[in-house]
Design a protein around this motif. Structure first.
Motif, mmCIF file in Angstrom:
data_model
loop_
_atom_site.group_PDB
_atom_site.id
_atom_site.type_symbol
_atom_site.label_atom_id
_atom_site.label_comp_id
_atom_site.label_asym_id
_atom_site.label_seq_id
_atom_site.Cartn_x
_atom_site.Cartn_y
_atom_site.Cartn_z
ATOM 1 N N GLY A 176 0.790 -1.210 0.090
ATOM 2 C CA GLY A 176 -0.080 -0.056 0.011
ATOM 3 C C GLY A 176 0.768 1.317 0.141
ATOM 4 N N TYR B 240 -1.016 4.352 -1.800
ATOM 5 C CA TYR B 240 -2.073 4.926 -1.401
ATOM 6 C C TYR B 240 -1.639 5.868 -0.064
ATOM 7 C CZ TYR B 240 -4.496 0.555 -2.791
ATOM 8 O OH TYR B 240 -4.932 -0.289 -3.448
ATOM 9 N N GLY C 94 -9.498 3.302 -3.573
ATOM 10 C CA GLY C 94 -8.003 3.875 -3.554
ATOM 11 C C GLY C 94 -7.841 5.418 -3.796
ATOM 12 N N VAL D 35 -4.094 0.886 -7.192
ATOM 13 C CA VAL D 35 -3.985 1.968 -6.251
ATOM 14 C C VAL D 35 -4.824 3.032 -6.489
ATOM 15 C CG1 VAL D 35 -2.308 3.277 -7.333
ATOM 16 C CG2 VAL D 35 -2.042 3.429 -4.990
#
Lengths: 559, 336
Positions: free
Chosen positions: A207, A210, A342, A362
């Protein structure tokens, strides 16, 4: 050392490399920054195929409707229309680049069936479609001579006057921190599967994008929509492609019954993923599972179909469970697989932050809404990868590059040194991540409740506090993975918090978000997206956007 | 279950490959055998655990300074190829139980590649070779319009799945016997990818490719040791692809090279006498009029004589050689 480019692409999976290729074609000086070699990117793990309405008798409208229905009407229909209209040409372009797609007897591209689709419109290469696309695209990047900073780990985006103008990255090989300046940045760094245990995702899906974009001011949208894939291998949690069911495999419970007939009488095993995963969970909860699993039965397909069209999952079941699916059914269960939400972008990949673009998992355009259809993710990466590459190059052409950033490089240097200097406290990065990921699976997984989500948020705050005590167990410069793991855990905490908060906000059940306290879909109040914007130490700002509807009004969703 | 792992540790901090420029083609010779320190760890894992499970367990809970590349854990990403008990394998596909010898498993970075740290090697030589074979489609004219695909039989696509299954882990190159002595050899992975494009019916440059791949460092530098076939975790069988390229290259007329002459000399000798005439094999392979090339083989010849390996000066045919000739006639083709 400082380097300058027009466009920087963060991530070298399908979305990132497609964006880079398009930006290069539009005359931009583009460079890719990626923490793993492009070929290692997780796009290669996509097995089943890629959707397009390309065949006779199919239409983009049909593909779009299936996608909208699959999303539980949370997808923005203008974006879905663009994706499904442009899908055929993008797939043909990959064919011209050299992808060895399966052919029908007439030599044209051939299809297989996939979940939630009213037509067989999934184009594929065995069960290695993602890998076949990825290697072909990588070779195009080589041919085009695009600069790739391999094994460079991005630690922070460079912001100037509210616009994104580059990033700071750690070169793993030397341990040196670099300032990379640009006119635009495309974040295409993939998903966040490590936030859940188990997950089908690779160890590097942490992640990063993000969190980096969120901390730079870009809102995250619909983060509660976390997809559980219906068929992940018992034990390891590895993906058993939906193509198995597309080719005709059955799901069986402990009584040998094809239980999907009670949940999706028309589509059976090929219902949308959220529906199928919940059906499996219900069977298991009601005592018709086998050690917490159901069975994926391929035996009737015969060795020819299995070995020619599904060789990889055959190999995986043998390697990791010792089960030959030609002779025995394979135990599977729902497992965390994909983040539909996202970084909020428009249809050209632009975020509200000038100079900041996003594409692929994402990003949230939103074409997947509350539930993504199988074989739409590869499509998302190449359509919106291309579009964000184009838009970022256009933007860069009329933008001046940053001349600063040295102060950010220094503050990042100090921050990393601070991490390295932390004394050992007994708190380990791996242990904390496992606790976090187990908690997410239990409380923010397939089923959520108000009580569970509040507990999860409290626990997450506690994890954040403990995170401040995690020491870096390695002080070397070269290839210090202990350092990057700590940075990754920081990204995961941001992802976890936004998922929990979004799940707390949405008081209904829609798509992947099944809220036991609000078991029904509520179109009157919740045909909206939820956006979370970072406000530093304060709680994030919550805002909503209406779902864009062009032609398909919400209907009761059955399969 | 308790497993004992012996890990080859190395930290290049501050002195990694001084002759290397990151991102630039790698100038050999590199430091192939840095001084490793072997460190022993004991891990408690399920019976069916793989080597990678052990390495991750060590890294997460025993020794965070252990560097190892890994991502998918399921033999898809190609990150974790390394030496396990002296041969290149994917750590995520190698069961600890099968690899435990004398109570332990030894794991280290393959010594044929430059090591950066612990189990992390520099893959640049591998990627350089990949790039060298021009691994992209040179689209055949007429390229169909942008809404139409090339129409080709499925069998021609299916045939290439074996090569496309390559995950670029590098296990084949790490254990390649030819690469071990000749850093210029393109190696098994690159040549398998070379076949992937040369064998694609949509490629327009097949003949030019075959010419390139027939040069020194190309298909004829493979010594048929089969290490690449044995070590490939995805069944790509690079050697088989190299043999396909050789046949295609010879058929396309690329015969003026030591490799083809060697194969011809071999076949001709067997056809005419039923066995190999080693005395004429080398001169024929090098080319009779290639005086410089002939002289270069002299030292090996002298060494062979010294070692008592001189082949008989008079080469006799075996009894019934006509039946062997008949086989050649029957098979037909180039050696008829």
């Amino acid at each position: 050392m400082t380097r300058d480019h027009d466009v920087l692409v963060l991530g070298a999976g399908l979305a990132g490399m497609r964006a880079a290729l398009e930006a290069a074609r539009n005359g931009a000086d583009v460079a890719i920054v990626t923490k793993v070699h492009p070929i290692r990117s997780h796009s290669s793990a996509a097995q089943g195929g890629i959707n397009a309405a390309l065949g006779e008798g199919d239409s983009w409208e049909s593909h779009a409707f299936d996608t909208v229905k699959g999303s539980d009407y949370l997808a923005d229909q203008d974006a879905v229309e663009i994706m499904t209209q442009e899908a055929p040409r993008d797939i043909i372009e990959f064919e011209h680049m050299g992808v060895i797609f399966y052919r029908a007897p007439d030599g044209k591209l051939g299809t297989r069936a996939f979940g939630g689709a009213s037509q067989a419109r999934t184009y594929f290469v065995g069960d290695i479609t993602g890998q076949a696309l990825l290697v072909t695209l990588y070779d195009q990047i080589l041919k085009a001579g695009v600069k790739v900073y391999e094994e460079w780990f991005a630690t922070k985006l460079l912001m100037e006057n509210g616009a994104c103008r580059g990033l700071v990255a750690l070169e793993m090989l030397t341990g040196e921190l670099h300032l990379l300046r640009s006119k635009a940045v495309v974040v295409a760094s993939g998903g966040l599967g490590r936030l859940y245990e188990p997950s089908t995702n690779a160890l590097m899906c942490t992640g990063d994008g993000y969190s980096l974009a969120y901390r730079a001011g870009a809102p995250l949208m619909d983060m509660a929509m976390v997809q559980y894939h219906p068929t992940t291998l018992a034990g390891s949690g590895f993906l058993m492609t939906e193509a198995a069911r597309g080719e005709g495999a059955y799901l069986l419970n402990s009584e040998g019954e094809r239980f999907m007939k009670r949940y999706a009488p028309n589509k059976m095993e090929l219902a949308a993923r959220d529906v199928t995963s919940r059906a499996e969970a219900t069977e298991i909860a009601e005592g018709r599972g086998i050690n917490g699993n159901v069975l994926l039965d391929l035996r009737h397909l015969g060795p020819d179909v299995i070995l020619k069209k599904l060789p990889q999952i055959h190999e995986m079941a043998v390697d990791y469970l010792g089960i030959d699916m030609i002779k025995e059914p394979v135990p599977v269960r729902p497992g965390m697989h994909y983040q539909m939400g996202g970084i909020k972008t428009d249809v050209s990949g632009a975020t509200v932050v000038p100079g900041l673009y996003a594409a692929g998992e994402v990003a949230c355009v939103s074409v997947h809404g509350g539930n993504r259809l199988g074989a739409n993710s590869l499509l998302d990466t190449i359509v919106f990868g291309r579009r964000s590459g184009h838009a970022s190059a256009q933007y860069a052409a009329q933008t001046v590059r940053s001349g600063g950033g040295e102060d950010l490089l220094q503050s990042e240097q100090a921050r990393l040194q601070g991490l390295l200097d932390r004394p050992y406290s007994g708190e380990t990065c791996a242990g904390l991540r496992l606790e976090l990921a187990t908690m997410m699976d239990e409380k923010v997984g397939l089923y959520r409740s108000d009580e569970g989500l509040h507990e999860a948020l409290d626990q997450l705050r506690e994890f954040r506090r403990r995170y401040e005590n995690v020491a870096v167990g390695d002080k070397s410069r070269v290839f210090n993975q202990a350092l990057t793991f700590v940075l990754e855990l920081g990204f995961l905490l941001d992802c976890g918090e936004t998922i929990i908060r979004d799940a707390l906000i949405r008081k209904e059940s829609r798509g992947a978000h099944t809220h036991v306290d609000y078991p029904d879909r509520n179109d009157e109040d919740w045909m909206v997206h939820t956006l979370l914007t970072d406000r530093g130490e304060e709680e994030p700002e919550i805002s909503h956007l209406p779902v864009t509807i062009t032609r398909w009004k919400p209907e009761v969703r059955t399969y | 279950m308790q497993f004992t792992i012996e890990v080859g540790r190395y930290n290049s901090d501050g002195n990694y490959a001084p002759n290397a420029v990151p991102g630039e083609p790698y100038p050999p010779p590199w430091n192939r055998s840095p001084v490793r320190r072997y460190q022993t760890y004991t891990v408690d894992l399920p019976v069916h655990a793989v080597v990678l499970d052990a390495l991750i367990a060590i890294r997460e809970y025993q020794d965070p300074s252990l560097a190892v590349r890994c991502a998918c854990r399921s033999a898809i990403c190609g990150s974790c190829a390394m030496w396990i008990n002296g041969h290149a394998h994917l750590a995520c596909k190698s069961k600890l139980q099968e690899f435990t010898k004398n109570g332990k498993t030894r794991v280290e970075s393959a010594p044929s590649m430059p090591v950066i740290r612990d189990l992390v090697c520099d893959m640049q030589p591998f990627w350089d070779k990949h790039l060298a074979v021009k691994p992209w489609l040179q689209a055949k004219e007429p390229v169909p319009p942008s809404d139409q695909e090339y129409r080709v039989p499925n069998a021609s696509m299916e045939e290439l799945i074996q090569e496309v299954s390559c995950i670029s882990c590098g296990a084949c190159l790490m254990d390649c016997e030819s690469f071990a002595v000749n850093p210029d050899f393109l190696g098994p992975q690159a040549l398998a990818q070379a076949y992937r494009y040369a064998g694609d019916p949509r490629d327009a440059q097949t003949k030019e490719r075959l010419g390139e791949y027939s040069k020194p460092g190309g298909v004829w530098d493979c010594t048929h040791c089969y290490e690449c076939v044995t070590q490939c975790p995805k069944g790509v069988a690079p050697l088989e692809q190299i043999l396909k390229l050789r046949r295609m290259a010879v058929d396309a007329g690329y015969t003026n090279n030591a490799g083809t002459r060697h194969a011809d000399a071999f076949a001709s000798s067997v056809k005419h006498s039923g066995r190999l005439n080693e005395l004429t094999l080398m001169p024929k392979s090098t080319g009779f009029f290639n005086i410089v090339g002939q002289l270069k083989t002299l030292p090996s010849a002298i060494n062979m004589i010294r070692a008592g390996k001189l082949p008989p000066l008079i080469h006799k045919a075996i009894p019934g050689v006509n039946r062997i000739k008949a086989i050649f006639e029957r098979v037909g083709g180039r050696f008829k």
